[in-house]
Write an enzyme that holds these catalytic residues in place. Structure first.
Site, PDB file in Angstrom:
ATOM      1  N   GLU A  49       0.766  -1.320   0.002  1.00  0.00           N
ATOM      2  CA  GLU A  49       0.238   0.214  -0.180  1.00  0.00           C
ATOM      3  C   GLU A  49       0.653   1.483  -0.582  1.00  0.00           C
ATOM      4  OE1 GLU A  49      -4.101  -1.616   2.953  1.00  0.00           O
ATOM      5  OE2 GLU A  49      -2.288   0.104   3.906  1.00  0.00           O
ATOM      6  N   ASP A  60      -6.094   9.097  10.267  1.00  0.00           N
ATOM      7  CA  ASP A  60      -5.052   8.606  11.148  1.00  0.00           C
ATOM      8  C   ASP A  60      -4.615   8.986  12.369  1.00  0.00           C
ATOM      9  OD1 ASP A  60      -4.260   6.651   8.855  1.00  0.00           O
ATOM     10  OD2 ASP A  60      -4.724   8.309   7.036  1.00  0.00           O
TER      11      ASP A  60
END
Lengths: 270, 405
Positions: A49, A60
């Site tokens: 990724e 996040d």
């Protein structure tokens, strides 16, 4: 057959689960990132990724927030990321690359142009954290046209009633977010992941990767045994940060540190 | 593309939360079920006469509604043109329009059985209003506030603490409203079972923009009634300042289908649009996706969100509510901007002439009144929303004027 499908078929044939590694593009700088990226397959990453840095990474935790900030110091944009993926493809034709990030940079680039250029560069799929199935309709036709997999997220909060709506348009693999929270904070729990896998498997035949809250080779081993691949992100990004801080701008040293950690994770998964 | 005039400007959002291409629900999957739950609960509450009665009662006895509609006689004389009315939202309990929304949302949270309320705040007005209503109902309250805003809005920070709220400083990014909102969203996603996110402006994922607008529309509804009582007719122009745009949409929405009413929203032009140091998303931004909705955003060519700047912490945000983005594109509302200097001037003019110290946010709306009122006829009825009081700003203004306290 796409690289993603082929890779998961191979893993199945080998009778093992995979390791998905996340690194942010351009962190700590483009040259170091390229070295890290190119060496990931040899270190044991089965799927990669590539994080597309964003100024406001709402889902996040601190590790990936900081990695985005380090990358954005160099004004990294999608064009730079496509160039890095294309360079990677000259060294590796088989390891799938999935771009992961937030919708605005893609929207700004233009959905069709994004899908076209991503595929041309050699990317295989995209995960867009803030594009749930309710809003994905505007992008899906472009992704299908150019052959880029849309990988949807499922979460502990996704009800059974909701799962078909998510999974009907999913392709490549399905990403299960193991903890309700931001990346890199809480730890994934074995029992709840096990239950979630049973729930998801009733709705999809696609491979399932589990991420959020997997930090150590031991955790990667435990969780990967329950699914088709374990995703590690924040812990790898932390190695990038620590190594940069200790060593300064030494791409070879930083990349070697990252690859050593990925080897440990891969050993756990294998 | 030819633009077809809609039958009504008041029908949005559609069932998926869109106003034209704007709005929507751009959130992570973990939050999506919560957003849907809020929407379901809100729809049920709207249909329940008890909910409406509760809001009306708390508005009257706790917030002090209706707020006055005041003829600003000396300002009118001074400018020599339009007849200027202030909608006195600064007289509400907690000193701004924010209480209207907090009462509505927290009564909803109570119906949903949530015990912990989180909020973001810029100027601290929404944080104070949230902390206040949480204190009233005995709910835990956590407010996220940028470190830069904590510095320039100290009185409000202390007020929130007195009211029993925890104030979490947010250092990330620019330490302003956008970063506070990121952090509140991160909190919510990690505490989905217990927590209700009380968004302070008419932005964020559906149903927030619609819900906040509905709770704030009491402003425009009252203006319509009050001005009718005072003048026997509709206003000719209504004006409000815009950060996210909640006081503005609350004033505007009831008048959107009255074609004779000119509607003006005033964004913060900071040091001037051409300097890049501003917070005028419609004037200087482009459509994009942030904080759960598509709207006009200050952003660079790569789609990274740019830092906003305004002397007013409440307007210092790189986006705007999605309904405003749509009203801009369909040209029902005129969006203009006022600079830091113009707002500072209006702040002082309004204080001296009317004995009303406006919030720096509201001073942007007053600044535009100073520009247009002199050119308008004396029978032109102009209503400006005094969205908040300026007590919180006196230290910042003293600093900016170089005054020693």
């Amino acid at each position: 057959m796409s690289r993603i499908t082929k890779r998961f078929d191979t893993l199945k044939a080998q009778g093992r689960s995979g390791l998905v590694t996340f690194v942010t593009a351009g962190d700590p700088d483009m040259a170091t990132f390229q070295k890290i990226l190119n060496g990931l397959p040899a270190a044991g990453a089965d799927v990669i990724e590539v994080g597309v840095p964003f100024s406001d990474p709402m889902a996040d935790g601190p590790a990936i927030q900081l990695s985005s900030q380090r990358a954005l110091k160099h004004d990294i944009g999608l064009k730079d990321i496509f160039a890095a993926v294309a360079a990677f493809r000259k060294t590796d034709a088989d390891t799938p690359i999935v771009l992961m990030g937030y919708y605005n940079p893609i929207y700004r680039y233009g959905g069709d142009a994004f899908a076209r250029d991503a595929v041309a560069a050699g990317a295989d799929g995209v995960i867009i954290v803030d594009l749930p199935p309710e809003e994905a309709g505007e992008l899906l036709p472009a992704l299908r046209k150019h052959g880029l997999h849309m990988i949807f997220l499922t979460a502990p909060t996704s009800s059974d009633a909701r799962l078909p709506a998510i999974l009907n348009n999913a392709s490549g693999f399905v990403y299960y977010v193991a903890v309700a929270g931001v990346t890199g904070t809480k730890s994934a729990d074995e029992t709840s992941v096990k239950q979630a896998m049973t729930r998801l498997r009733a709705h999809t035949k696609l491979p399932i990767a589990v991420g959020f809250g997997i930090k150590t080779p031991a955790q990667a081993k435990t969780i990967s045994a329950l699914c088709d691949a374990a995703v590690v992100g924040s812990a790898i990004v932390d190695v990038v940060a620590d190594s940069s801080l200790r060593n300064g701008a030494k791409p070879d040293v930083i990349a070697a540190d990252v690859h050593r950690f990925v080897k440990d994770l891969a050993a756990g998964v294998r | 593309m030819a633009f077809v005039q809609p039958n009504t400007f008041r029908a949005g959002a559609d069932e998926n939360g869109h106003f034209g291409i704007f709005g929507g629900r751009y959130v992570a999957e973990t939050l999506m079920p919560l957003i849907l739950e809020v929407e379901k609960a809100y729809n049920a509450a709207k249909a329940d006469p008890k909910f409406k009665a509760d809001i009306t009662s708390f508005n009257a006895h706790y917030a002090g509604r209706p707020s006055a509609l005041y003829f600003a006689e000396r300002l009118t004389q001074h400018l020599g043109g339009a007849k200027i009315y202030f909608k006195r939202e600064e007289l509400n309990h907690t000193g701004s329009h924010k209480i209207n929304n907090c009462l509505g949302q927290i009564l909803l949270a109570l119906r949903m059985g949530k015990k912990r309320i989180i909020a973001e705040t810029g100027a601290g007005q929404h944080g104070v209003a949230t902390a206040t209503v949480c204190a009233r109902f005995g709910l835990q309250c956590v407010v996220y506030m940028g470190t830069k805003d904590i510095e320039r809005q100290k009185p409000n920070v202390f007020r929130m603490k007195l009211l029993g709220a925890e104030v979490h400083p947010v250092e990330k990014g620019t330490g302003t409203l956008k970063d506070a909102m990121n952090e509140a969203l991160r909190d919510w996603v990690a505490n989905v079972d217990t927590t209700y996110y009380c968004i302070g402006t008419a932005a964020g994922p559906h149903p927030y923009p619609t819900m906040v607008r509905d709770f704030q529309s009491v402003i425009g509804d009252e203006v319509r009634e009050q001005l009718h009582a005072a003048e026997g007719r509709l206003p000719d122009t209504v004006i409000a300042c815009i950060g996210g745009g909640s006081n503005a949409i609350g004033l505007f929405h009831p008048f959107l289908d009255d074609a004779s009413v000119k509607i003006i929203g005033v964004e913060a032009a900071g040091r001037g649009i051409s300097t890049g140091a501003h917070a005028a998303s419609l004037t200087g931004g482009e459509p994009g996706v942030l904080h759960g909705n598509r709207t006009y955003l200050l952003q660079d060519a790569n789609g990274q969100i740019k830092d906003a700047h305004s002397i007013s912490a409440g307007l210092d945000y790189p986006g705007i509510g999605p309904e405003h983005a749509w009203l801009n594109d369909v040209k029902r509302v005129e969006y203009v901007s006022a600079t830091d200097d113009e707002a500072m001037n209006a702040f002082q003019v309004c204080s001296k002439l009317e004995g009303i110290i406006p919030a720096l946010e509201s001073a942007h709306a007053v600044a535009h009144v100073l520009k247009i009122a002199p050119k308008l006829p004396k029978d032109h009825l102009l209503v400006v929303c005094m969205s908040g009081r300026g007590d919180k700003d006196v230290f910042a203004v003293a600093d900016a004027l170089g005054a020693k306290l």
